[in-house]
Write an enzyme that holds these catalytic residues in place. Structure first.
Site, PDB file in Angstrom:
ATOM      1  N   TYR A  95       0.839  -1.193   0.000  1.00 10.82           N
ATOM      2  CA  TYR A  95       0.000   0.000   0.000  1.00 10.82           C
ATOM      3  C   TYR A  95       0.873   1.241   0.000  1.00 10.82           C
ATOM      4  CZ  TYR A  95      -3.135   3.674   1.599  1.00 10.82           C
ATOM      5  OH  TYR A  95      -3.831   4.856   1.700  1.00 10.82           O
ATOM      6  N   ASP A 112       0.600  15.273   6.053  1.00 11.68           N
ATOM      7  CA  ASP A 112      -0.414  14.896   5.082  1.00 11.68           C
ATOM      8  C   ASP A 112      -1.533  15.938   5.077  1.00 11.68           C
ATOM      9  OD1 ASP A 112      -2.006  13.585   3.286  1.00 11.68           O
ATOM     10  OD2 ASP A 112      -2.637  11.992   4.650  1.00 11.68           O
ATOM     11  N   ASP A 168      -2.831   5.465  -2.749  1.00 15.59           N
ATOM     12  CA  ASP A 168      -3.679   6.583  -2.365  1.00 15.59           C
ATOM     13  C   ASP A 168      -3.702   7.589  -3.516  1.00 15.59           C
ATOM     14  OD1 ASP A 168      -5.011   8.646  -1.079  1.00 15.59           O
ATOM     15  OD2 ASP A 168      -3.737   8.617   0.708  1.00 15.59           O
ATOM     16  N   ASP A 204      -5.760  10.469  -3.000  1.00 17.95           N
ATOM     17  CA  ASP A 204      -6.366  11.636  -2.359  1.00 17.95           C
ATOM     18  C   ASP A 204      -7.738  11.932  -2.963  1.00 17.95           C
ATOM     19  OD1 ASP A 204      -4.320  11.866  -0.574  1.00 17.95           O
ATOM     20  OD2 ASP A 204      -3.449  13.672  -1.422  1.00 17.95           O
ATOM     21  N   HIS A 219      -7.403   4.492  -4.424  1.00  8.78           N
ATOM     22  CA  HIS A 219      -8.630   4.939  -3.759  1.00  8.78           C
ATOM     23  C   HIS A 219      -8.753   6.443  -3.861  1.00  8.78           C
ATOM     24  CE1 HIS A 219      -6.578   6.318  -0.025  1.00  8.78           C
ATOM     25  NE2 HIS A 219      -5.935   5.164   0.003  1.00  8.78           N
ATOM     26  N   GLU A 269     -11.248   9.786  -2.573  1.00  6.84           N
ATOM     27  CA  GLU A 269     -12.066  10.101  -1.405  1.00  6.84           C
ATOM     28  C   GLU A 269     -12.986  11.291  -1.622  1.00  6.84           C
ATOM     29  OE1 GLU A 269      -8.902  12.685   1.196  1.00  6.84           O
ATOM     30  OE2 GLU A 269      -8.375  10.640   0.632  1.00  6.84           O
ATOM     31  N   CYS A 285      -4.982  14.122   6.533  1.00  5.50           N
ATOM     32  CA  CYS A 285      -4.995  12.710   6.923  1.00  5.50           C
ATOM     33  C   CYS A 285      -6.353  12.355   7.511  1.00  5.50           C
ATOM     34  CB  CYS A 285      -3.888  12.448   7.944  1.00  5.50           C
ATOM     35  SG  CYS A 285      -3.975  10.816   8.736  1.00  5.50           S
ATOM     36  N   ARG A 301     -13.523   5.821  -1.313  1.00  5.94           N
ATOM     37  CA  ARG A 301     -13.270   6.058   0.118  1.00  5.94           C
ATOM     38  C   ARG A 301     -14.112   7.227   0.610  1.00  5.94           C
ATOM     39  NH1 ARG A 301      -7.483   8.033   2.864  1.00  5.94           N
ATOM     40  NH2 ARG A 301      -8.401   9.676   4.154  1.00  5.94           N
ATOM     41  N   GLU A 308     -13.183   5.271   6.104  1.00  5.72           N
ATOM     42  CA  GLU A 308     -12.072   5.750   6.920  1.00  5.72           C
ATOM     43  C   GLU A 308     -12.559   6.091   8.329  1.00  5.72           C
ATOM     44  OE1 GLU A 308      -9.147   5.548   7.688  1.00  5.72           O
ATOM     45  OE2 GLU A 308      -8.013   6.981   6.473  1.00  5.72           O
ATOM     46  N   ASN A 352      -8.604   0.607   7.276  1.00  9.07           N
ATOM     47  CA  ASN A 352      -7.279   1.203   7.455  1.00  9.07           C
ATOM     48  C   ASN A 352      -6.952   1.258   8.940  1.00  9.07           C
ATOM     49  OD1 ASN A 352      -4.903   2.684   7.173  1.00  9.07           O
ATOM     50  ND2 ASN A 352      -5.953   4.638   6.958  1.00  9.07           N
TER      51      ASN A 352
END
Length: 371
Positions: free
Chosen positions: A113, A128, A156, A158, A183, A185, A193, A232, A262, A285
């Site tokens: 990942y 982040d 990721d 974002d 993913h 989001e 984050c 996500r 998440e 996660n």
């Protein structure tokens, strides 16, 4: 019409050798049969796992049942789909650079990942907070995927780094880099984050637009890509669990292959999420000290999760290890203790020294006869 849009349309004659969306009312228990207007090369095939409604994405080529049998593919995206379709939880440790990726592979992990937080920290030395760009992520992915080209890397992405065009560009560049899945989001562009406070999310509609753009881009890749799209949501901490589950259902209908909630705070809530989203696989996660309990792989699997990622496992370990080494060097004036007996050759062996030397020898080279 752009390739990929077809999968959201009502069935009609087409020359494309793919199966289109099946327009079925979810409230009805009866399956639609093949109509006279369907071409021989494009027959409607209902997925037994998921009843379909008008406008719901369905691509028979990507149906999980197609990935249950047969040897594992050398293509990382196809391999990940096979892993998702077969028994067992997919365990993906978070990696932050080439060293951590090598260590994960050495430990025997069969999926990696690429964490956004880890990428931002390792490449930029920054938190982040939406600081790293698409180029930062892609360059890191190219390096990681090149170390073991058959090992699936989940990356990721974002928010997709912008509007629909940038979401599509992200898919193209990730797929070209060798990434197996990404993913995307529902946070605002100035994201953070997922385990920090103060998050803000976009509307349901904008989130679904991002997912749909990613799916259309994937389906537009010539040759038929198996790239995995993961939806996500970070809305649980902002709008509540019911809204988070509702958003993931919409993402699934828009074509997300996997759902990622998440910051799920309890085992009961994770189980509720899994049940609500069946048969879509659910990703959890785990970050030590974060919002989600420190589920073990076995616990997460028992609760129904299909993928578990440990986003900061390598970053946090690196901070602890490097801090200790630097403090020891500062105090003692030598790195003898922190080296723990690892000489340069031993270090390079972890980095693939043997493979490079062997390649040179097999090619007839003599540059590394002695190292």
């Amino acid at each position: 019409m752009a390739p990929g849009l077809d999968y959201y349309r009502s069935p009609e004659p087409t020359e494309a050798p793919v199966v289109q969306v099946v327009a079925v009312d979810r409230s009805s228990s009866e399956s639609s049969s093949t109509t006279d207007s369907e071409s021989a090369d494009c027959r409607l095939t209902l997925s037994p796992e998921r009843p379909l409604r008008p406008g719901v994405y369905y691509n028979s080529r990507l149906d999980p049942k197609n990935f249950i049998d047969g040897p594992l593919s050398y293509d990382p995206a196809t391999r990940l789909r096979q892993m998702l379709a077969r028994p067992g939880i997919v365990i993906a440790p978070g990696i932050c650079d080439g060293i951590s990726a090598r260590c994960a592979l050495e430990a025997g992990f069969d999926c990696l990942y690429q964490s956004g937080a880890a990428t931002t920290a390792s490449r930029l030395g920054m938190p982040d907070l939406a600081i790293a760009t698409l180029n930062d992520f892609v360059q890191s992915a190219q390096m990681v995927c090149g170390l073991s080209p058959t090992t699936p890397v989940i990356a990721d992405a974002d928010t997709g780094f912008g509007g629909t065009a940038m979401v599509a560009r992200t898919v193209y560049q990730y797929a070209r880099a060798g990434v197996a899945a990404m993913h995307i989001e529902d946070q605002v562009q100035t994201k953070r984050c997922g385990h920090l406070m103060g998050k803000q999310v976009v509307s349901r509609e904008e989130f679904v637009t991002r997912i749909r753009a990613a799916v259309i881009a994937r389906d537009s890749i010539p040759g038929g890509s198996n790239f995995v799209i993961i939806g996500r949501t970070d809305s649980a901490q902002v709008l509540g669990m019911d809204e988070a589950i509702a958003r993931l259902k919409l993402a699934a209908d828009a074509g997300a292959d996997v759902c990622f909630i998440e910051g799920v705070k309890t085992a009961e809530l994770l189980t509720k999420t899994v049940e609500a989203l069946k048969p879509k696989p659910v990703l959890v996660n785990v970050i030590s000290g974060g919002l989600t309990p420190s589920f073990t792989c076995q616990e997460a699997e028992a609760l129904g999760a299909k993928i578990i990622i440990f986003s900061l496992v390598s970053c946090v370990a690196a901070v602890h290890g490097i801090r200790a080494a630097m403090r020891s060097l500062k105090k003692t004036g030598t790195d003898f203790t922190s080296a723990q007996g690892m000489d340069p050759k031993a270090f390079f062996e972890v980095m693939g020294l043997h493979d490079v030397v062997e390649l040179d020898a097999r090619a007839g080279g003599k540059a590394f006869e002695q190292v």
